[in-house]
Design an enzyme around this catalytic site. Sequence first.
Site, short mmCIF file in Angstrom:
data_model
loop_
_atom_site.label_atom_id
_atom_site.label_comp_id
_atom_site.label_asym_id
_atom_site.label_seq_id
_atom_site.Cartn_x
_atom_site.Cartn_y
_atom_site.Cartn_z
N THR A 125 6.37 -10.97 5.49
CA THR A 125 5.37 -10.18 6.23
C THR A 125 4.01 -10.87 6.19
OG1 THR A 125 4.05 -8.16 6.06
CG2 THR A 125 5.18 -8.82 4.08
N ASP A 126 3.17 -10.58 7.18
CA ASP A 126 1.80 -11.13 7.17
C ASP A 126 0.97 -10.51 6.04
OD1 ASP A 126 1.44 -8.58 8.25
OD2 ASP A 126 0.08 -9.25 9.84
N GLU A 127 1.47 -9.40 5.47
CA GLU A 127 0.69 -8.73 4.41
C GLU A 127 0.58 -9.60 3.16
OE1 GLU A 127 1.22 -4.51 3.99
OE2 GLU A 127 1.99 -4.34 6.02
N TYR A 150 3.45 -3.35 -2.63
CA TYR A 150 4.42 -3.80 -1.60
C TYR A 150 4.20 -5.27 -1.27
CZ TYR A 150 6.15 -4.83 3.09
OH TYR A 150 6.74 -5.45 4.17
N LYS A 154 6.54 -8.58 -1.89
CA LYS A 154 7.02 -9.43 -0.79
C LYS A 154 6.57 -10.87 -1.00
CE LYS A 154 9.00 -8.57 2.51
NZ LYS A 154 10.46 -8.55 2.81
P1 NAD Z 1 12.97 -0.28 6.59
O1 NAD Z 1 12.38 0.36 5.39
O2 NAD Z 1 13.05 0.47 7.87
O3 NAD Z 1 14.47 -0.74 6.24
C1 NAD Z 1 14.82 -1.33 5.03
C2 NAD Z 1 16.34 -1.27 4.89
O4 NAD Z 1 16.70 -1.92 3.65
C3 NAD Z 1 16.88 0.16 4.82
O5 NAD Z 1 18.00 0.29 5.68
C4 NAD Z 1 17.31 0.32 3.36
O6 NAD Z 1 18.41 1.19 3.18
C5 NAD Z 1 17.66 -1.12 2.99
N1 NAD Z 1 17.54 -1.37 1.55
C6 NAD Z 1 16.49 -1.02 0.73
N2 NAD Z 1 16.77 -1.40 -0.52
C7 NAD Z 1 18.00 -2.00 -0.51
C8 NAD Z 1 18.80 -2.62 -1.51
N3 NAD Z 1 18.40 -2.67 -2.79
N4 NAD Z 1 19.98 -3.16 -1.15
C9 NAD Z 1 20.40 -3.10 0.17
N5 NAD Z 1 19.69 -2.52 1.13
C10 NAD Z 1 18.49 -1.98 0.80
O7 NAD Z 1 12.18 -1.65 6.77
P2 NAD Z 1 11.84 -2.48 8.09
O8 NAD Z 1 10.54 -2.01 8.63
O9 NAD Z 1 13.03 -2.52 8.98
O10 NAD Z 1 11.59 -3.91 7.46
C11 NAD Z 1 12.66 -4.84 7.31
C12 NAD Z 1 12.13 -6.11 6.66
O11 NAD Z 1 11.11 -6.68 7.47
C13 NAD Z 1 11.50 -5.89 5.27
O12 NAD Z 1 11.86 -6.97 4.46
C14 NAD Z 1 10.01 -5.88 5.57
O13 NAD Z 1 9.27 -6.30 4.45
C15 NAD Z 1 9.93 -6.87 6.71
N6 NAD Z 1 8.79 -6.69 7.64
C16 NAD Z 1 8.55 -5.46 8.19
C17 NAD Z 1 7.50 -5.33 9.10
C18 NAD Z 1 7.24 -3.99 9.78
O14 NAD Z 1 6.24 -3.85 10.49
N7 NAD Z 1 8.09 -2.98 9.64
C19 NAD Z 1 6.70 -6.41 9.40
C20 NAD Z 1 6.96 -7.65 8.80
C21 NAD Z 1 8.03 -7.76 7.92
P1 TYD Z 2 1.52 1.45 8.15
O1 TYD Z 2 2.32 1.84 9.35
O2 TYD Z 2 1.79 2.13 6.85
O3 TYD Z 2 1.66 -0.13 8.02
P2 TYD Z 2 0.89 -1.16 7.00
O4 TYD Z 2 0.07 -0.41 6.05
O5 TYD Z 2 2.04 -1.85 6.34
O6 TYD Z 2 0.09 -2.06 7.89
O7 TYD Z 2 0.00 1.67 8.48
C1 TYD Z 2 -0.63 1.03 9.57
C2 TYD Z 2 -2.10 1.38 9.52
O8 TYD Z 2 -2.26 2.78 9.76
C3 TYD Z 2 -2.74 1.12 8.17
O9 TYD Z 2 -4.06 0.65 8.36
C4 TYD Z 2 -2.76 2.48 7.51
C5 TYD Z 2 -2.92 3.43 8.67
N1 TYD Z 2 -2.30 4.77 8.48
C6 TYD Z 2 -3.06 5.93 8.68
O10 TYD Z 2 -4.25 5.88 9.02
N2 TYD Z 2 -2.45 7.13 8.50
C7 TYD Z 2 -1.15 7.25 8.12
O11 TYD Z 2 -0.65 8.39 7.94
C8 TYD Z 2 -0.37 6.06 7.94
C9 TYD Z 2 1.07 6.12 7.53
C10 TYD Z 2 -1.00 4.83 8.14
#
Ligand code: NAD
Ligand code: TYD
Length: 336
Positions: A125-127, A150, A154
């Site tokens: 992730t970019d985070e 988190y 990561k």
């Molecule tokens: P999500 O939370 O929706 O899904 C995570 C999945 O992983 C779930 O289905 C969960 O059951 C499974 N999981 C959790 N722990 C597990 C374990 N110990 N063993 C097997 N499965 C397990 O997350 P997402 O938003 O789909 O993100 C997927 C990946 O992409 C993550 O690695 C996240 O860090 C990365 N990512 C997400 C974003 C975003 O904006 N959502 C951006 C950049 C990177």
């Molecule tokens: P989020 O979807 O949790 O993603 P991330 O923190 O991983 O970027 O949040 C996106 C942005 O929205 C972040 O700046 C936090 C803000 N936010 C709120 O203001 N209210 C909320 O209830 C949530 C979940 C997020």
Amino acid sequence: MNVLVTGGCGFIGSNLVRLLLAERPDWRVVNLDKLTYAGNAESLADLRDHPRYRFVRGDIGNGELLADVMRTERVEAVMHLAAESHVDRSILAPSVFIDTNVRGTQVLLEVARALSVRRFLHVSTDEVYGSLGPTGLFTEETPLAPSSPYSASKAGSDLLALAYAHTFGLPVVVTRCSNNYGPYQFPEKLIPLMIANAVRDRSLPVYGDGMNVRDWIHVEDHCRGLVAALEKGKAGQVYNFGASSERHNIHIVKQVLQLLGKPESLIQYVKDRPGHDRRYAIDSAKAQRELSWTPRHRFEEALAATVRWYVENRGWWERILTGEYLKYYETQYGGR
Ligand code: NAD
Ligand code: TYD
């Protein structure tokens, strides 16, 4: 090719599994997912009898299970998405983030190494780069400076994956993507939470002054990037993905309200997230140049389509908003 997707029942994973089955007709996809609160088998229920798809319920921390599945299925490539993914939960309870994101990833890397997989895609992730000031973009050379449990977990897994490439020659590619939105996102993240609350005329909790910036990318663009990185990325390399769509949170919240025809009086400013990163913004020039990847979705249209998806698939998210989630919502937002 036989591919193992971890976390395929999550938001990005379920979109990725669908894309792989649709666009790579000679690939077989094995989805290993623990089905935590964030994993939803219903998101892929229609694939149950698909001839090139298999679901295995399991934990990435279970090396024996991983080795057994990967041997039986003759897995050649791993796309590793399984993770604990929500910053607010990592502030409330960090331990499981270390167990899954750090330790679980290391177990998976070790099995992949023992079985000599041809490709290991680590989805980061970019985070991991931390927070930006008002200007500038994250490049792949930006030093890692994660600020939440988190993002720190990561960063740990991201660096472990690169260490396995450097030390053991495991053909690892790491991708770092900005905030995703689209169908099947768990309604604890900003966009689906705001949609689900607005649809039910509940208040929309905006952290701090609402002026934090995220750089939004549609999940399908991210998934296409993951396929490109798997197929064309160089081992040991990192690729950033983003769609140059920086928006203030409050702007998005107001857009969601407008799209749903709901009043701005639903907005409620609440206490800020501790350690809240101010701004993320991604330079994805390397991925565009080296992977011939480019985002296809424009934010405004794709946000409108996403809002429509949540309105039309209300059953999907309403079934989620029970049990464990209600407890979390109460802890995170109090009685609001
Ligand atoms: P999500 O939370 O929706 O899904 C995570 C999945 O992983 C779930 O289905 C969960 O059951 C499974 N999981 C959790 N722990 C597990 C374990 N110990 N063993 C097997 N499965 C397990 O997350 P997402 O938003 O789909 O993100 C997927 C990946 O992409 C993550 O690695 C996240 O860090 C990365 N990512 C997400 C974003 C975003 O904006 N959502 C951006 C950049 C990177
Ligand atoms: P989020 O979807 O949790 O993603 P991330 O923190 O991983 O970027 O949040 C996106 C942005 O929205 C972040 O700046 C936090 C803000 N936010 C709120 O203001 N209210 C909320 O209830 C949530 C979940 C997020």
